[in-house]
Structures are given as structure tokens and as C-alpha cells.
Design a protein around this motif. Structure first.
Motif, PDB file in Angstrom:
ATOM      1  N   MET A   3      22.228  47.558 -45.177  1.00  0.00           N
ATOM      2  CA  MET A   3      22.033  46.189 -44.706  1.00  0.00           C
ATOM      3  C   MET A   3      21.365  46.133 -43.349  1.00  0.00           C
ATOM      4  O   MET A   3      20.810  45.092 -42.979  1.00  0.00           O
ATOM      5  N   ALA A   4      21.395  47.228 -42.592  1.00  0.00           N
ATOM      6  CA  ALA A   4      20.718  47.246 -41.293  1.00  0.00           C
ATOM      7  C   ALA A   4      19.217  47.042 -41.454  1.00  0.00           C
ATOM      8  O   ALA A   4      18.554  46.510 -40.557  1.00  0.00           O
ATOM      9  N   ALA A   5      18.659  47.445 -42.599  1.00  0.00           N
ATOM     10  CA  ALA A   5      17.226  47.273 -42.838  1.00  0.00           C
ATOM     11  C   ALA A   5      16.845  45.810 -42.965  1.00  0.00           C
ATOM     12  O   ALA A   5      15.666  45.461 -42.804  1.00  0.00           O
ATOM     13  N   PHE A   6      17.819  44.950 -43.240  1.00  0.00           N
ATOM     14  CA  PHE A   6      17.532  43.531 -43.456  1.00  0.00           C
ATOM     15  C   PHE A   6      18.010  42.647 -42.302  1.00  0.00           C
ATOM     16  O   PHE A   6      17.860  41.423 -42.365  1.00  0.00           O
ATOM     17  N   ARG A   7      18.581  43.259 -41.284  1.00  0.00           N
ATOM     18  CA  ARG A   7      18.974  42.490 -40.096  1.00  0.00           C
ATOM     19  C   ARG A   7      17.788  42.452 -39.141  1.00  0.00           C
ATOM     20  O   ARG A   7      17.698  43.210 -38.165  1.00  0.00           O
ATOM     21  N   LEU A   8      16.858  41.563 -39.427  1.00  0.00           N
ATOM     22  CA  LEU A   8      15.589  41.513 -38.707  1.00  0.00           C
ATOM     23  C   LEU A   8      15.769  41.301 -37.211  1.00  0.00           C
ATOM     24  O   LEU A   8      14.991  41.816 -36.401  1.00  0.00           O
ATOM     25  N   ARG A   9      16.781  40.546 -36.819  1.00  0.00           N
ATOM     26  CA  ARG A   9      16.960  40.247 -35.399  1.00  0.00           C
ATOM     27  C   ARG A   9      17.293  41.497 -34.594  1.00  0.00           C
ATOM     28  O   ARG A   9      17.134  41.504 -33.381  1.00  0.00           O
ATOM     29  N   GLU A  10      17.749  42.545 -35.266  1.00  0.00           N
ATOM     30  CA  GLU A  10      18.082  43.774 -34.558  1.00  0.00           C
ATOM     31  C   GLU A  10      16.849  44.627 -34.278  1.00  0.00           C
ATOM     32  O   GLU A  10      16.744  45.243 -33.223  1.00  0.00           O
ATOM     33  N   TRP A  11      15.916  44.704 -35.263  1.00  0.00           N
ATOM     34  CA  TRP A  11      14.795  45.625 -35.089  1.00  0.00           C
ATOM     35  C   TRP A  11      13.442  44.940 -34.950  1.00  0.00           C
ATOM     36  O   TRP A  11      12.470  45.563 -34.527  1.00  0.00           O
ATOM     37  N   TRP A  12      13.342  43.662 -35.278  1.00  0.00           N
ATOM     38  CA  TRP A  12      12.046  42.990 -35.180  1.00  0.00           C
ATOM     39  C   TRP A  12      11.490  42.964 -33.753  1.00  0.00           C
ATOM     40  O   TRP A  12      10.276  43.099 -33.566  1.00  0.00           O
ATOM     41  N   PRO A  13      12.332  42.804 -32.714  1.00  0.00           N
ATOM     42  CA  PRO A  13      11.777  42.840 -31.351  1.00  0.00           C
ATOM     43  C   PRO A  13      11.025  44.131 -31.041  1.00  0.00           C
ATOM     44  O   PRO A  13      10.058  44.116 -30.272  1.00  0.00           O
ATOM     45  N   LEU A  14      11.457  45.253 -31.614  1.00  0.00           N
ATOM     46  CA  LEU A  14      10.731  46.505 -31.393  1.00  0.00           C
ATOM     47  C   LEU A  14       9.325  46.427 -31.972  1.00  0.00           C
ATOM     48  O   LEU A  14       8.354  46.833 -31.333  1.00  0.00           O
ATOM     49  N   LEU A  15       9.217  45.921 -33.177  1.00  0.00           N
ATOM     50  CA  LEU A  15       7.911  45.803 -33.812  1.00  0.00           C
ATOM     51  C   LEU A  15       7.015  44.833 -33.052  1.00  0.00           C
ATOM     52  O   LEU A  15       5.821  45.084 -32.876  1.00  0.00           O
ATOM     53  N   TRP A  16       7.614  43.746 -32.570  1.00  0.00           N
ATOM     54  CA  TRP A  16       6.823  42.729 -31.881  1.00  0.00           C
ATOM     55  C   TRP A  16       6.370  43.209 -30.508  1.00  0.00           C
ATOM     56  O   TRP A  16       5.226  43.001 -30.117  1.00  0.00           O
ATOM     57  N   GLN A  17       7.253  43.839 -29.763  1.00  0.00           N
ATOM     58  CA  GLN A  17       6.912  44.259 -28.405  1.00  0.00           C
ATOM     59  C   GLN A  17       6.073  45.533 -28.358  1.00  0.00           C
ATOM     60  O   GLN A  17       5.432  45.817 -27.353  1.00  0.00           O
ATOM     61  N   HIS A  18       6.092  46.300 -29.444  1.00  0.00           N
ATOM     62  CA  HIS A  18       5.355  47.563 -29.477  1.00  0.00           C
ATOM     63  C   HIS A  18       4.388  47.575 -30.650  1.00  0.00           C
ATOM     64  O   HIS A  18       4.271  48.562 -31.373  1.00  0.00           O
ATOM     65  N   LYS A  19       3.675  46.456 -30.795  1.00  0.00           N
ATOM     66  CA  LYS A  19       2.745  46.317 -31.920  1.00  0.00           C
ATOM     67  C   LYS A  19       1.692  47.418 -31.899  1.00  0.00           C
ATOM     68  O   LYS A  19       1.347  47.976 -32.948  1.00  0.00           O
ATOM     69  N   LEU A  20       1.168  47.728 -30.728  1.00  0.00           N
ATOM     70  CA  LEU A  20       0.108  48.724 -30.634  1.00  0.00           C
ATOM     71  C   LEU A  20       0.608  50.094 -31.078  1.00  0.00           C
ATOM     72  O   LEU A  20      -0.096  50.834 -31.778  1.00  0.00           O
ATOM     73  N   ASP A  21       1.826  50.440 -30.686  1.00  0.00           N
ATOM     74  CA  ASP A  21       2.369  51.743 -31.042  1.00  0.00           C
ATOM     75  C   ASP A  21       2.546  51.881 -32.557  1.00  0.00           C
ATOM     76  O   ASP A  21       2.232  52.933 -33.131  1.00  0.00           O
ATOM     77  N   TYR A  22       3.040  50.823 -33.198  1.00  0.00           N
ATOM     78  CA  TYR A  22       3.200  50.882 -34.648  1.00  0.00           C
ATOM     79  C   TYR A  22       1.861  50.827 -35.356  1.00  0.00           C
ATOM     80  O   TYR A  22       1.696  51.400 -36.439  1.00  0.00           O
ATOM     81  N   LEU A  23       0.884  50.156 -34.750  1.00  0.00           N
ATOM     82  CA  LEU A  23      -0.462  50.168 -35.309  1.00  0.00           C
ATOM     83  C   LEU A  23      -1.035  51.581 -35.272  1.00  0.00           C
ATOM     84  O   LEU A  23      -1.647  52.040 -36.249  1.00  0.00           O
ATOM     85  N   VAL A  24      -0.823  52.273 -34.161  1.00  0.00           N
ATOM     86  CA  VAL A  24      -1.292  53.656 -34.050  1.00  0.00           C
ATOM     87  C   VAL A  24      -0.613  54.531 -35.102  1.00  0.00           C
ATOM     88  O   VAL A  24      -1.243  55.387 -35.736  1.00  0.00           O
ATOM     89  N   ALA A  25       0.687  54.311 -35.310  1.00  0.00           N
ATOM     90  CA  ALA A  25       1.409  55.080 -36.330  1.00  0.00           C
ATOM     91  C   ALA A  25       0.813  54.840 -37.711  1.00  0.00           C
ATOM     92  O   ALA A  25       0.621  55.785 -38.495  1.00  0.00           O
TER      93      ALA A  25
END
Length: 264
Positions: free
Chosen positions: A175-197
């Protein structure tokens, strides 16, 4: 936003690409994974569950900051449990696009199969001149729209899927995979890093695709390409697990929002 060099460096890229073919007994461990991947092409689901579980182990290494290496193929019960959970997460994120994609194909095929029945039921030739083109165009329109929307939804589901999987691996619960409020800030604040990945993983896949296209123009190599799909796919899964697991860990260490609870 953090600089890309803070998360992924040239040195780390080399380590991501090399670790599947390095370390103790890597040949045998890689062969087992490739064999299971090949078996998954013949027997759906069951072999893939163990491969998914193995990829989860590699993701866990990266998320916990451990040395990247091919783990031993042991504790098959844990592999099956982790693999099934990871597969459920993937299905949940990709299912909407898949349903739209294949649903449109089903409607189109059903329309084609219904045409003879429609022709037999038509009482007037004038009815055929109007209804037949409309029926055919309607089926094709549904097909094209469903393919476009389905692919779009699959792409949108694929973007957060690696991060959601890494968060589920870190927290140890699906269920942690679906708790967006926990991990979405990482994706939003580090968009460039995930784009590089994503660029790294997609780049390796693109190199393989180009090699396949070139091999198909040869007489000898075109016969062995299908047998290379399993080991190459397994390799890409390992590299992707390492890249996204590492990116998740480093981005969470650099900036941890107030509503993001990551236990070390």
C-alpha cells in the motif's frame, strides 16, 4: 531542485551498467535470471514472479545504499512474495491504459465480426450503403482513439511506477506504493534527477533496439535475436532497479519533505 551530479554521476552510471556482470558467481546468477525470463515467454506469470522478486532484491540494495551485486537465488518463498507484490503494483499502475488499449481492440474486432450479421439482417440495399460505412468507420475510430489514449495512460502510469515501487520496497508494504502524498514530493522536487534516470534506462534500451534492427538485416544474427530477448530484458530490469532505487534514496536524503516519512 538539486543538481543532477548530486544524485547520478558519470561514475555511478558506469557502476549501474557494470554490476550485473561483476561480482561473485555473477555468471551463474545471471544465467538463472535469463533462463527464468525466457521461461516466462513460454509459461506466463509464474517464472516472471520470481524474476520480479529478484529485481525487488536489487532495488532494495540500491534503496538501502548497499553495494550493488547480483544476490544469490535463495529463499524462493521470499522471492515469490516480493515478486507477486511488485507485479500487483505494476498491474495497478498500468491496468487503466491496458484496459483502454485492449478494450478498443475488442470493440473493433467485434465490429468486424458483426458486419456479416449486419449484412444478412439488412432488408434494403439502401440501408447497406449508409450503415455499412458508418459501422466500419465507427469501429476504426474506436480503435484509433483507444490505442492513442491507452498508450498515453500507460506512459503516464510508467512515469511514477519506479518511484512507487522503490517506496514500497523501502516501506515493506504494498500500500505504500499508492500513498502518493508520501513519495510524490520526491518526484516533483527532483524531476530532473528522475528524468536523467529514465534517460539512462531508455538509452540502454534504445542501444539494444538499434542492435536488433541491424541484426535483422544479417542472415546469421537474425536467427539468434529472439533468444537474446530474455537475457537483455533481464539485464535492463536489473539496471533499471539499480538506477531508480539509487535515485530514490539519494533524492530522499537530499530533501525530505515534512509529510514524507522515510525510515532509515
Amino acid at each position: 531542485m538539486t543538481r543532477m551530479s548530486e544524485v547520478i554521476t558519470t561514475r555511478s552510471i558506469k557502476s549501474f551498467l557494470r554490476f550485473p556482470v561483476q561480482g561473485h558467481d555473477w555468471q551463474n546468477r545471471f544465467i538463472v535470471g535469463a533462463a527464468l525470463s525466457f521461461a516466462g515467454l513460454l509459461v506466463p506469470i509464474l517464472p516472471a514472479i520470481f524474476v520480479y522478486g529478484y529485481v525487488v532484491r536489487v532495488t532494495r540494495q540500491a534503496v538501502q545504499g548497499e553495494e550493488l551485486k547480483l544476490p544469490a537465488w535463495d529463499d524462493w518463498g521470499a522471492l515469490a512474495r516480493d515478486g507477486l507484490r511488485a507485479m500487483l503494483v505494476g498491474v495497478a499502475y498500468l491496468l487503466p491504459g491496458g484496459l483502454v488499449f485492449f478494450g478498443g481492440m475488442f470493440v473493433y474486432v467485434a465490429t468486424i465480426l458483426a458486419i456479416p450479421l449486419w449484412l444478412a439482417a439488412a432488408s434494403e440495399p439502401s440501408d447497406l450503403l449508409v450503415s455499412f460505412p458508418l459501422l466500419l468507420m465507427g469501429g476504426m475510430t474506436v480503435l484509433f482513439l483507444s490505442v492513442f489514449v491507452g498508450i498515453l495512460l500507460i506512459l503516464l502510469g510508467s512515469i511514477p511506477l519506479p518511484l512507487a515501487t522503490a517506496h514500497f520496497v523501502k516501506q515493506g508494504e504494498v500500500m505504500a506504493a499508492f500513498r502518493l502524498r508520501e513519495w510524490w514530493p520526491l518526484l516533483w522536487q527532483h524531476k530532473l534527477d528522475y528524468l536523467v534516470a529514465w534517460v539512462i534506462v531508455a538509452g540502454v534500451a534504445a542501444v539494444w533496439y538499434i542492435a536488433v534492427m541491424m541484426a535483422y538485416y544479417t542472415v546469421i544474427l537474425c536467427w539468434i535475436v529472439p533468444f537474446l530477448a530474455a537475457p537483455v530484458g533481464f539485464y535492463l530490469s536489473l539496471v533499471g532497479a539499480a538506477v531508480f532505487g539509487h535515485t530514490y534514496r539519494e533524492s530522499s536524503l537530499i530533501t525530505v519533505p515534512n509529510n514524507l516519512k522515510l525510515s532509515e
